[in-house]
Motif scaffolding. Structure first.
Motif, PDB file in Angstrom:
ATOM      1  N   LYS A 168       0.842  -1.194   0.000  1.00 59.78           N
ATOM      2  CA  LYS A 168       0.000   0.000   0.000  1.00 59.78           C
ATOM      3  C   LYS A 168       0.880   1.249   0.000  1.00 59.78           C
ATOM      4  CE  LYS A 168      -3.792  -2.302   2.445  1.00 59.78           C
ATOM      5  NZ  LYS A 168      -4.699  -2.294   3.627  1.00 59.78           N
ATOM      6  N   ALA A 169       0.543   2.195  -0.851  1.00 55.68           N
ATOM      7  CA  ALA A 169       1.256   3.476  -0.891  1.00 55.68           C
ATOM      8  C   ALA A 169       0.790   4.319   0.293  1.00 55.68           C
ATOM      9  CB  ALA A 169       0.982   4.198  -2.201  1.00 55.68           C
ATOM     10  N   VAL A 170       1.728   4.686   1.165  1.00 58.68           N
ATOM     11  CA  VAL A 170       1.352   5.369   2.404  1.00 58.68           C
ATOM     12  C   VAL A 170       2.315   6.515   2.703  1.00 58.68           C
ATOM     13  CG1 VAL A 170       0.252   3.354   3.457  1.00 58.68           C
ATOM     14  CG2 VAL A 170       2.709   3.704   3.749  1.00 58.68           C
ATOM     15  N   ALA A 171       1.846   7.407   3.567  1.00 54.20           N
ATOM     16  CA  ALA A 171       2.673   8.511   4.072  1.00 54.20           C
ATOM     17  C   ALA A 171       2.067   8.973   5.388  1.00 54.20           C
ATOM     18  CB  ALA A 171       2.732   9.655   3.070  1.00 54.20           C
ATOM     19  N   SER A 172       2.846   9.689   6.173  1.00 49.10           N
ATOM     20  CA  SER A 172       2.325  10.209   7.445  1.00 49.10           C
ATOM     21  C   SER A 172       1.465  11.445   7.177  1.00 49.10           C
ATOM     22  CB  SER A 172       3.471  10.573   8.379  1.00 49.10           C
ATOM     23  OG  SER A 172       4.129  11.747   7.918  1.00 49.10           O
ATOM     24  N   PRO A 173       0.483  11.735   8.045  1.00 51.51           N
ATOM     25  CA  PRO A 173      -0.328  12.949   7.870  1.00 51.51           C
ATOM     26  C   PRO A 173       0.511  14.222   7.839  1.00 51.51           C
ATOM     27  CG  PRO A 173      -1.349  11.477   9.465  1.00 51.51           C
ATOM     28  CD  PRO A 173       0.006  10.902   9.168  1.00 51.51           C
ATOM     29  N   ALA A 174       1.541  14.293   8.703  1.00 51.66           N
ATOM     30  CA  ALA A 174       2.385  15.490   8.726  1.00 51.66           C
ATOM     31  C   ALA A 174       3.132  15.651   7.412  1.00 51.66           C
ATOM     32  CB  ALA A 174       3.366  15.402   9.896  1.00 51.66           C
ATOM     33  N   PHE A 175       3.630  14.553   6.856  1.00 53.97           N
ATOM     34  CA  PHE A 175       4.329  14.622   5.572  1.00 53.97           C
ATOM     35  C   PHE A 175       3.401  15.128   4.480  1.00 53.97           C
ATOM     36  CE2 PHE A 175       5.311  12.703   1.471  1.00 53.97           C
ATOM     37  CZ  PHE A 175       6.632  13.080   1.293  1.00 53.97           C
ATOM     38  N   ASP A 195      13.085   4.710  -0.613  1.00 55.09           N
ATOM     39  CA  ASP A 195      13.387   3.452  -1.290  1.00 55.09           C
ATOM     40  C   ASP A 195      14.218   2.589  -0.358  1.00 55.09           C
ATOM     41  OD1 ASP A 195      12.037   3.944  -3.641  1.00 55.09           O
ATOM     42  OD2 ASP A 195      13.785   4.765  -4.683  1.00 55.09           O
ATOM     43  N   PHE A 196      14.106   1.277  -0.544  1.00 57.88           N
ATOM     44  CA  PHE A 196      14.870   0.354   0.297  1.00 57.88           C
ATOM     45  C   PHE A 196      16.363   0.443  -0.020  1.00 57.88           C
ATOM     46  CE2 PHE A 196      16.625  -3.753   1.506  1.00 57.88           C
ATOM     47  CZ  PHE A 196      16.089  -3.926   2.772  1.00 57.88           C
ATOM     48  N   ASP A 197      16.691   0.346  -1.304  1.00 57.92           N
ATOM     49  CA  ASP A 197      18.066   0.491  -1.771  1.00 57.92           C
ATOM     50  C   ASP A 197      18.023   0.841  -3.247  1.00 57.92           C
ATOM     51  OD1 ASP A 197      17.506  -1.884  -3.119  1.00 57.92           O
ATOM     52  OD2 ASP A 197      18.617  -3.138  -1.710  1.00 57.92           O
ATOM     53  N   ARG A 198      19.165   0.860  -3.897  1.00 55.90           N
ATOM     54  CA  ARG A 198      19.211   1.280  -5.303  1.00 55.90           C
ATOM     55  C   ARG A 198      18.604   0.256  -6.251  1.00 55.90           C
ATOM     56  NH1 ARG A 198      23.283   3.737  -2.709  1.00 55.90           N
ATOM     57  NH2 ARG A 198      23.599   5.965  -3.181  1.00 55.90           N
ATOM     58  N   LYS A 199      18.369  -0.959  -5.783  1.00 56.05           N
ATOM     59  CA  LYS A 199      17.686  -1.959  -6.601  1.00 56.05           C
ATOM     60  C   LYS A 199      16.166  -1.820  -6.542  1.00 56.05           C
ATOM     61  CE  LYS A 199      21.163  -5.619  -5.980  1.00 56.05           C
ATOM     62  NZ  LYS A 199      21.392  -6.985  -5.415  1.00 56.05           N
ATOM     63  N   ASP A 200      15.677  -1.088  -5.559  1.00 58.19           N
ATOM     64  CA  ASP A 200      14.243  -1.015  -5.295  1.00 58.19           C
ATOM     65  C   ASP A 200      13.538  -0.195  -6.372  1.00 58.19           C
ATOM     66  OD1 ASP A 200      11.724  -0.931  -4.232  1.00 58.19           O
ATOM     67  OD2 ASP A 200      12.275   0.140  -2.399  1.00 58.19           O
ATOM     68  N   GLU A 201      12.714  -0.863  -7.160  1.00 59.24           N
ATOM     69  CA  GLU A 201      11.973  -0.189  -8.233  1.00 59.24           C
ATOM     70  C   GLU A 201      10.494  -0.069  -7.926  1.00 59.24           C
ATOM     71  OE1 GLU A 201      12.907   1.175 -11.268  1.00 59.24           O
ATOM     72  OE2 GLU A 201      14.955   1.055 -10.503  1.00 59.24           O
ATOM     73  N   LEU A 202      10.048  -0.522  -6.753  1.00 57.11           N
ATOM     74  CA  LEU A 202       8.621  -0.580  -6.463  1.00 57.11           C
ATOM     75  C   LEU A 202       7.992   0.811  -6.467  1.00 57.11           C
ATOM     76  CD1 LEU A 202       6.798  -3.013  -5.900  1.00 57.11           C
ATOM     77  CD2 LEU A 202       7.012  -2.533  -3.458  1.00 57.11           C
ATOM     78  N   GLN A 203       8.598   1.742  -5.748  1.00 60.76           N
ATOM     79  CA  GLN A 203       8.054   3.102  -5.705  1.00 60.76           C
ATOM     80  C   GLN A 203       8.156   3.781  -7.065  1.00 60.76           C
ATOM     81  OE1 GLN A 203       8.208   1.652  -1.952  1.00 60.76           O
ATOM     82  NE2 GLN A 203      10.134   1.991  -3.002  1.00 60.76           N
ATOM     83  N   GLU A 214       8.746  10.027 -15.082  1.00 61.48           N
ATOM     84  CA  GLU A 214       9.831   9.464 -14.297  1.00 61.48           C
ATOM     85  C   GLU A 214       9.939  10.196 -12.963  1.00 61.48           C
ATOM     86  OE1 GLU A 214      12.043   6.859 -14.790  1.00 61.48           O
ATOM     87  OE2 GLU A 214      10.619   6.363 -16.380  1.00 61.48           O
ATOM     88  N   PRO A 215      10.227   9.482 -11.871  1.00 59.10           N
ATOM     89  CA  PRO A 215      10.387  10.140 -10.574  1.00 59.10           C
ATOM     90  C   PRO A 215      11.543  11.135 -10.603  1.00 59.10           C
ATOM     91  CG  PRO A 215      10.261   7.751 -10.342  1.00 59.10           C
ATOM     92  CD  PRO A 215      10.398   8.032 -11.799  1.00 59.10           C
ATOM     93  N   SER A 216      11.337  12.293 -10.004  1.00 62.32           N
ATOM     94  CA  SER A 216      12.387  13.307  -9.970  1.00 62.32           C
ATOM     95  C   SER A 216      12.571  13.911  -8.584  1.00 62.32           C
ATOM     96  CB  SER A 216      12.064  14.427 -10.975  1.00 62.32           C
ATOM     97  OG  SER A 216      10.818  15.042 -10.654  1.00 62.32           O
ATOM     98  N   GLY A 217      11.815  13.439  -7.606  1.00 59.27           N
ATOM     99  CA  GLY A 217      11.901  14.000  -6.265  1.00 59.27           C
ATOM    100  C   GLY A 217      13.064  13.436  -5.474  1.00 59.27           C
ATOM    101  N   PRO A 263      -3.731  -0.782  -4.798  1.00 61.35           N
ATOM    102  CA  PRO A 263      -2.602  -1.465  -4.147  1.00 61.35           C
ATOM    103  C   PRO A 263      -1.699  -2.094  -5.197  1.00 61.35           C
ATOM    104  CG  PRO A 263      -4.543  -2.842  -4.047  1.00 61.35           C
ATOM    105  CD  PRO A 263      -4.997  -1.527  -4.640  1.00 61.35           C
ATOM    106  N   VAL A 264      -0.494  -2.440  -4.778  1.00 59.83           N
ATOM    107  CA  VAL A 264       0.452  -3.118  -5.665  1.00 59.83           C
ATOM    108  C   VAL A 264       0.610  -4.551  -5.169  1.00 59.83           C
ATOM    109  CG1 VAL A 264       2.822  -3.198  -6.498  1.00 59.83           C
ATOM    110  CG2 VAL A 264       1.657  -0.998  -6.238  1.00 59.83           C
ATOM    111  N   ASP A 265       0.307  -5.499  -6.031  1.00 61.08           N
ATOM    112  CA  ASP A 265       0.408  -6.912  -5.677  1.00 61.08           C
ATOM    113  C   ASP A 265       1.636  -7.537  -6.325  1.00 61.08           C
ATOM    114  OD1 ASP A 265      -1.863  -6.823  -4.139  1.00 61.08           O
ATOM    115  OD2 ASP A 265      -3.189  -7.592  -5.706  1.00 61.08           O
ATOM    116  N   VAL A 266       2.460  -8.187  -5.519  1.00 61.66           N
ATOM    117  CA  VAL A 266       3.668  -8.865  -6.006  1.00 61.66           C
ATOM    118  C   VAL A 266       3.518 -10.363  -5.761  1.00 61.66           C
ATOM    119  CG1 VAL A 266       6.167  -9.109  -5.752  1.00 61.66           C
ATOM    120  CG2 VAL A 266       5.107  -6.844  -5.566  1.00 61.66           C
TER     121      VAL A 266
END
Length: 298
Positions: A168-175, A195-203, A214-217, A263-266
């Motif tokens: 599930k894509a989530v974030a804190s209310p303050a964020f 991201d977990f590490d440089r291999k992590d493509e999920l996000q 493409e993500p730029s943040g 949701p993202v199912d793997v």
């Protein structure tokens, strides 16, 4: 095919597991010179280099094949001694090498290992890697079984579906209040992500699907599963969490789901050596039990 002694096969595995000839010598209770001589004898018999003399030592392509053979011989020998009642408590010192992704290890896989240890006295050498990469450890002969996203069985292995891990894509209310007060997914590519590490493509894949860009943040890298989840709760960025980790925080209001309908199912698979082994069969059984209890059905 060259004929290898059990002593030589165990030496090759020790070198690759420990990373140096000196460490292998300590493990085998011999001198480093003896380890070097054994590896050299194997290479002469094979006619090929088996070990790259790097730090850590690594197997060549030929070395990977011989190492896998060595591990299979060792496993079959252990099973035989146990069946004949000749090993006493020895099976408790035998290490089964497995590969698993961090999220599975943090949510459902570790209890399976505990059950296998209790039932069969097995000891585990766990290799953690992204589910897209664990299968490479099977190919190299480093591990005997793996939790992987790859359905196609590696040569010499079997593959079976374990279930689906939902993210599930989530974030804190303050964020969200600071970075995305409108809750608009169209802005997701420009705000901080974890991201977990440089291999992590999920996000990154989620951003591409949600925004078409493409993500730029800014990108945080937090390479442990528990700390990855905690960093999102603390507001470092948004991210995708397994529902087993996210749901309690969602109920408590510590996290907000960004896309409840998406949701993202793997799909996760269990690949293991196609080898009749009571120890490996027993591990497979308890892993399937644990997956059935904690993962979604496909």
């Amino acid at each position: 095919m060259p004929s290898y002694s059990l002593e030589h096969l165990r030496t090759l595995v020790a070198v690759l597991d420990e990373g140096t000839f000196d460490a292998a010598a300590v493990r085998l209770h011999v001198t480093a010179s003896a380890v070097s001589q054994r590896i050299k004898a194997m290479e002469e018999a094979t006619g090929q280099l088996l070990v790259q003399r790097t730090n850590p030592a690594r197997a060549t392509a030929a070395g990977e094949s011989v190492a896998r053979y060595a591990r299979e011989v060792d496993l079959l020998g252990k099973d035989l001694r146990r069946d004949l009642g000749e090993d006493g408590q020895e099976q408790a010192t035998y290490s089964i090498a497995v590969a698993v992704n961090a999220d599975s290890l943090a949510t459902w896989f570790l209890p399976a290992l505990a059950t296998a240890h209790e039932r069969f006295g097995a000891i585990f050498d766990v290799h953690r890697d992204d589910e897209e990469y664990t299968v490479s450890l099977l190919r190299s002969g480093t591990v005997m079984a793996a939790v992987t996203a790859a359905e196609q069985a590696v040569q010499g292995c079997t593959s079976s579906l374990l279930g689906v891990m939902r993210y599930k894509a989530v974030a804190s209310p303050a964020f969200l209040s600071r970075w995305n007060p409108r809750g608009d997914l169209a802005d997701l590519d420009r705000i901080p992500v974890v991201d977990f590490d440089r291999k992590d493509e999920l996000q990154r894949d989620f951003v591409r699907t949600a925004t078409g860009r493409e993500p730029s943040g800014p990108r945080h890298l937090i390479p442990t599963s528990a700390d990855f989840a905690r960093s999102i709760v603390l507001g470092l960025g948004w991210g995708l969490l397994p529902e087993q980790q996210a749901d309690a925080h969602l109920r408590a209001g510590a996290l907000v789901e960004l896309a409840p309908k998406h949701p993202v199912d793997v799909r996760l698979y269990w690949q293991r050596w196609n080898l009749a082994s009571p120890l490996l069969d027993g591990l497979t059984h308890v892993v399937r039990e644990a997956a059935a209890a904690r993962l979604r059905r496909s």
